[in-house]
Design a protein around this motif. Structure first.
Motif, PDB file in Angstrom:
ATOM      1  N   LEU A 546     -58.894   9.290  35.553  1.00  0.00           N
ATOM      2  CA  LEU A 546     -59.839   8.819  34.535  1.00  0.00           C
ATOM      3  C   LEU A 546     -59.207   8.892  33.140  1.00  0.00           C
ATOM      4  O   LEU A 546     -59.449   8.012  32.297  1.00  0.00           O
ATOM      5  CB  LEU A 546     -61.118   9.647  34.580  1.00  0.00           C
ATOM      6  CG  LEU A 546     -61.923   9.567  35.888  1.00  0.00           C
ATOM      7  CD1 LEU A 546     -63.098  10.541  35.861  1.00  0.00           C
ATOM      8  CD2 LEU A 546     -62.423   8.135  36.108  1.00  0.00           C
ATOM      9  N   VAL A 547     -58.417   9.937  32.905  1.00  0.00           N
ATOM     10  CA  VAL A 547     -57.695  10.040  31.634  1.00  0.00           C
ATOM     11  C   VAL A 547     -56.754   8.852  31.481  1.00  0.00           C
ATOM     12  O   VAL A 547     -56.669   8.232  30.407  1.00  0.00           O
ATOM     13  CB  VAL A 547     -56.906  11.364  31.553  1.00  0.00           C
ATOM     14  CG1 VAL A 547     -56.015  11.393  30.311  1.00  0.00           C
ATOM     15  CG2 VAL A 547     -57.856  12.563  31.547  1.00  0.00           C
ATOM     16  N   ALA A 548     -56.060   8.503  32.557  1.00  0.00           N
ATOM     17  CA  ALA A 548     -55.122   7.374  32.502  1.00  0.00           C
ATOM     18  C   ALA A 548     -55.834   6.066  32.168  1.00  0.00           C
ATOM     19  O   ALA A 548     -55.275   5.202  31.480  1.00  0.00           O
ATOM     20  CB  ALA A 548     -54.391   7.255  33.831  1.00  0.00           C
ATOM     21  N   GLN A 549     -57.071   5.908  32.649  1.00  0.00           N
ATOM     22  CA  GLN A 549     -57.820   4.678  32.362  1.00  0.00           C
ATOM     23  C   GLN A 549     -58.151   4.528  30.882  1.00  0.00           C
ATOM     24  O   GLN A 549     -58.415   3.423  30.406  1.00  0.00           O
ATOM     25  CB  GLN A 549     -59.113   4.662  33.177  1.00  0.00           C
ATOM     26  CG  GLN A 549     -58.914   4.482  34.673  1.00  0.00           C
ATOM     27  CD  GLN A 549     -60.209   4.594  35.445  1.00  0.00           C
ATOM     28  OE1 GLN A 549     -61.294   4.440  34.876  1.00  0.00           O
ATOM     29  NE2 GLN A 549     -60.117   4.851  36.743  1.00  0.00           N
ATOM     30  N   LEU A 550     -58.147   5.638  30.155  1.00  0.00           N
ATOM     31  CA  LEU A 550     -58.455   5.572  28.728  1.00  0.00           C
ATOM     32  C   LEU A 550     -57.300   5.003  27.909  1.00  0.00           C
ATOM     33  O   LEU A 550     -57.516   4.509  26.797  1.00  0.00           O
ATOM     34  CB  LEU A 550     -58.802   6.970  28.198  1.00  0.00           C
ATOM     35  CG  LEU A 550     -60.116   7.575  28.675  1.00  0.00           C
ATOM     36  CD1 LEU A 550     -60.236   9.022  28.221  1.00  0.00           C
ATOM     37  CD2 LEU A 550     -61.288   6.760  28.140  1.00  0.00           C
ATOM     38  N   VAL A 551     -56.075   5.061  28.439  1.00  0.00           N
ATOM     39  CA  VAL A 551     -54.911   4.626  27.650  1.00  0.00           C
ATOM     40  C   VAL A 551     -55.007   3.144  27.297  1.00  0.00           C
ATOM     41  O   VAL A 551     -54.917   2.774  26.107  1.00  0.00           O
ATOM     42  CB  VAL A 551     -53.599   4.948  28.390  1.00  0.00           C
ATOM     43  CG1 VAL A 551     -52.408   4.360  27.624  1.00  0.00           C
ATOM     44  CG2 VAL A 551     -53.438   6.456  28.548  1.00  0.00           C
TER      45      VAL A 551
END
Length: 876
Positions: A546-551
């Motif tokens: 989910l953190v990666a999707q924020l990039v």
């Protein structure tokens, strides 16, 4: 030859309501300043001193003259001071005589403005050993025998201004004899028998500015008591301005001479009760500030082991109720105003500082008030009681132990969550703030505050409240960030993981909100993005996808922000602020992803888009460097490693620009740090850019005008480049070794100058030492052993002497410096032939290694160093 010019019409035009006329006049004045500076300043002084000129032109002449001598930036101030001192001595003397004469003018405005200019000139000339007649002239004007109306007032006022200017300098330039005379004049002017209230006020204000120089006088009981008597008399004077000024003096005395106060505290407490309860708000606020200052002094004494009289603890049974009384004196609707400050806010702040000093003792004094008022709702005005009780509870949280607070917070949290729906906006605002404080100081400290039984209710209440007004939403953002931070460090998963996406989505929506007030919108956006950063930092491994999707989402937002037209300075500033926030989020995202193998792969996959967006930010500001974008680039190096090399062709010109812009200290500091990040990532891939990087670093190290705070990081950067280039660093060795030898000599000088334990000097020298140690270590570890021995063997004894000096410096012992020194000692012993003989000549180094081994955090390094040093000694 300087001559007096007729500038009256120009000064009048510079105050014209017509913009074209005003701008033209300002341009002509600026032109005169640049092309005819001696005549310009001489003419301004003459205008200010001429009784035939209009008051408005005299005032402006004085202000322009003052501004020609004054600047906020240290480097610019140095240039203005040098320009003034380079004037012909006769011109300077003529101006100074004119200014002193103007203090006798009939027009009060002219006297006042002359005093401001005199102080600026004095701040330049007195440190240079010039204008010895200044203080005597002001003392003569401030004396009781002055006949002309207003002159005594002007003399006292100007003495205060001069003390204020000199007090802002790093060194003391007033001799004790002059200090004694100044204090005699100003304390004499404070006498309650002084008929002129303006004179008494000027004297009291001047004392506030002169107190910094009065240490010797406060060491004498007789002189100290005389000063304290006059100040205390001022706190009950008929003029509120005088009472305010007297309390300002007491605040300064509390900060500078805390240790001398025991004999006066009973009287001061009684005076403070009177002022806080019944005086005008401005006076009451200063009386509260006195207690805030005492709290800060006692907190520092507890932390640093200084003199501690325990005034706050002794007064607490009477002081706490006094503070609680003030909490209901809120100004309705004022909480959202920039810079708003009132009795309730000041009392709550003071209560919080008291809690920090006395700890658990504050709780039984505050909790009955909280319990009696937090649910009061009989009349419309009872919102004041609810808000005050909530504010009191939130204010006392920083100080008492989590064990003491745990049960109280557990019982109070449901009330606070319900109060987020209170009918009064001020109660909701303070409640959201208090929930944030509760989560910051109790949640995550071991107290069983939040678990599966109440976490869903907490998150639901906060997510509902985040849609409230912007003031409440700001505080909710803070509360969410503290809620997440309290769960940081969990393995695998976290209680927050199921709510990660929902919380982030709510914060993103909040960051996109706009209000009618641009400043309010900006503050809300900042709080929302900062909360996103904290939630990401605290996220568990199971949320990494989910953190990666924020990039890509942040990249898109950053690209959109950079593409916006910015036709005005205000628009440029707003664009820069938004870019900074988004770059900050990207930095945190990249750092979090770099901590996880799967996350690092995701970050590397998005690296091209991230780099492109960041380079787009740099492109928006040709000639400048965006700090936050630079930091995000540094974070990208960790995610990409050697793969960062493909961005260097486009990025290095920006990095180089930051390295050479040493006038922008923070930009240069950040750029030096990112150079280290790049070195660690690309290693020998730096080679094509090494000459320019080394030139920038070495030029800064050799430039005396570069802010000294940059030097330690620049020295460390030499080690980073050496580690990256390996034997490729060989061409720079001669120059770098010479720079390091000079830096070691400077460090030795600083150690001698700071032998008495001067804290600031010692801290700087430790930073300098750390940079030197890292530079030598980078070379010893980066070069092959043969080249290290060939080029650096001669420096070995000097390096060992540096380490021995660090070992001897008990007054400024620093674990980080010790660790770097230990490691470098081991590197020297392992890498340089003949090191054993040099070590045998310095037996204190073996004692240093043994002592370091007793420090838990240094044990591993000390053990390794001991082994290699023993081996070198055996081989000697």
């Amino acid at each position: 030859m300087a001559q007096v010019l007729d500038i009256t019409s120009l000064l009048d035009s510079a105050q014209s309501p017509d913009a074209a006329t005003r701008n033209a006049a300002e341009g002509q004045l600026k032109g005169l300043q640049e092309s005819q500076f001696p005549s310009f300043v001489l003419s301004l002084a003459a205008e200010l001193g001429s009784g035939d000129k209009p008051v408005s032109s005299r005032r402006l002449a004085g202000l322009v003259l003052k501004n020609a001598l004054d600047a906020k930036e240290a480097s610019r101030q140095a240039g203005l001071s040098e320009r003034w001192m380079s004037l012909d001595a006769g011109v300077r003397s003529q101006i100074k005589q004119s200014l002193l004469a103007t203090m006798h003018a009939e027009v009060a405005d002219a006297r006042h403005t002359a005093g401001l200019v005199i102080a600026k000139v004095g701040a330049i000339e007195i440190p240079a050993g010039s204008w010895p007649e200044l203080i005597p002239s002001l003392l003569a004007a401030a004396g009781t025998g002055t006949a002309a109306p207003g002159v005594r007032h002007a003399g006292l006022e100007t003495l205060g201004y001069v003390c204020e200017e000199l007090g802002a300098l790093e060194e003391d330039y007033l001799e004790q004899g002059a200090v004694n005379q100044i204090l005699t004049a100003v304390v004499g002017g404070m006498d309650k028998g002084t008929a002129d209230a303006e004179v008494r006020l000027a004297a009291t204000t001047a004392l506030g500015n002169a107190l910094e120089f009065a240490r010797k006088n406060f060491e004498s009981e007789g002189e100290r008591s005389y000063i304290m008597q006059r100040v205390c008399e001022g706190t009950v004077a008929g003029d509120a301005r005088l009472r305010h000024a007297a309390w300002e003096c007491l605040v300064s005395i509390a900060g500078n001479y805390y240790e001398t106060l025991p004999a006066y505290m009973a009287d001061i407490f009684a005076l403070s009760q009177r002022a806080i309860r019944g005086d005008e708000e401005s006076v009451a606020l200063q009386a509260l500030e006195f207690w805030c200052s005492l709290c800060e002094e006692e907190a520092a004494a507890e932390e640093e082991g200084g003199v501690l009289h325990g005034f706050v603890a002794a007064a607490l049974p009477q002081l706490a109720p006094l503070l609680l009384e003030q909490l209901t004196k809120q100004e309705e609707g004022e909480e959202g105003e920039e810079g708003a400050w009132n009795l309730a806010m000041a009392a709550g702040t003071c209560l919080g500082l008291c809690a920090g000093v006395v700890g658990d003792a504050i709780v039984p004094l505050v909790m009955p008030y909280v319990q009696a008022n937090i649910q009061k709702n009989s009349t419309p005005e009872d919102w004041r009681a609810r808000e005050a009780a909530t504010f009191a509870f939130g204010s006392m949280l920083e100080g008492p132990s989590p064990e003491t607070l745990g049960s109280l917070v557990s019982a109070g949290l449901p009330f606070l969550l319900a109060a987020l729906k209170d009918a009064h906006p001020q109660v909701k605002n303070t409640t959201a703030w208090t929930i944030g404080r509760t989560l910051e100081f109790v949640h995550g400290t071991g107290a069983a505050l939040i678990g599966p039984q109440n976490l869903p209710q907490i998150i639901q209440a906060l997510l509902e409240a985040i849609g409230d007004g912007p003031l409440v939403a700001e505080k909710v953002c803070y509360a969410l960030s503290q809620l997440a931070a309290g769960f940081e460090g969990g393995a695998g998963t976290s209680p927050m993981s199921p709510y990660f996406q929902t919380v982030i989505q709510a914060l993103l929506q909040t960051a996109s909100r706009t209000t009618a007030d641009a400043g309010e919108t900006a503050r809300l956006q900042t709080q929302a993005f900062e909360a996103i950063n904290e939630v990401v930092r605290a996220s568990a491994p199971d949320t990494v996808p989910l953190v990666a999707q924020l990039v890509p989402l942040m990249v898109a937002r950053l690209q959109a922000a950079s593409a916006q037209a910015a036709p005005s300075p205000e628009a440029v500033e707003k664009q820069g602020e938004e870019q900074a926030l988004l770059c900050g989020v990207l930095q945190v995202l990249l750092q979090r992803l770099s901590d996880d193998d799967g996350g690092r792969a995701a970050a590397a996959q998005a690296a091209d888009a991230v780099a492109g967006a960041l380079l787009g930010v740099f492109a928006c500001r040709a000639g400048t460097v965006h700090e936050e974008a630079m930091l995000a680039m540094g974070a990208l190096t960790y995610a990409t490693g050697r793969g960062f090399g493909k961005y260097l062709e486009a990025f290095f010109p920006v990095l180089h620009r930051g390295l050479v812009q040493h006038q922008e200290v923070q930009v240069c500091q950040v750029s030096v740090g990112v150079l280290g990040d790049v070195c660690r990532a690309v290693e020998e891939g730096l080679a094509p850019y090494a000459d320019r990087a080394m030139s920038a670093v070495l030029t800064n190290l050799g430039d005396g005008s570069v802010d000294r705070s940059l030097k330690p990081a620049l020295l460390s950067a030499l080690g980073d480049v050496a580690l990256a280039l390996g034997d490729g660093f060989e061409p720079y060795l001669g120059h770098v070794a010479a720079v390091l030898q000079g830096s070691m000599a400077l460090s030795a000088q600083l150690a001698g100058a700071g032998a008495g334990g001067e804290e600031e000097l010692g801290e700087y020298n430790n930073a300098l030492r750390h940079g030197i140690l890292e530079a030598w270590a980078g070379m010893l570890n980066g070069l092959s052993k043969a080249k290290a021995d060939a080029h650096l063997r001669a420096a070995g004894p000097a390096i060992l002497d540096l380490i021995a000096g660090i070992a001897r410096d008990d007054a400024h012992r620093d674990v980080g410096v010790w660790k770097a020194a230990l490691a470098l000692l081991g590197d020297v012993a392992a890498s340089l032939a003949g090191a054993g003989a040099a070590l045998r000549d310095r037996p204190a180094l073996a004692e240093f290694v043994e002592a370091a081994g007793q420090v838990p955090s240094l044990g591993e390094t000390a053990n390794w160093t001991s082994q290699v040093v023993s081996r070198a000694l055996r081989l000697a």
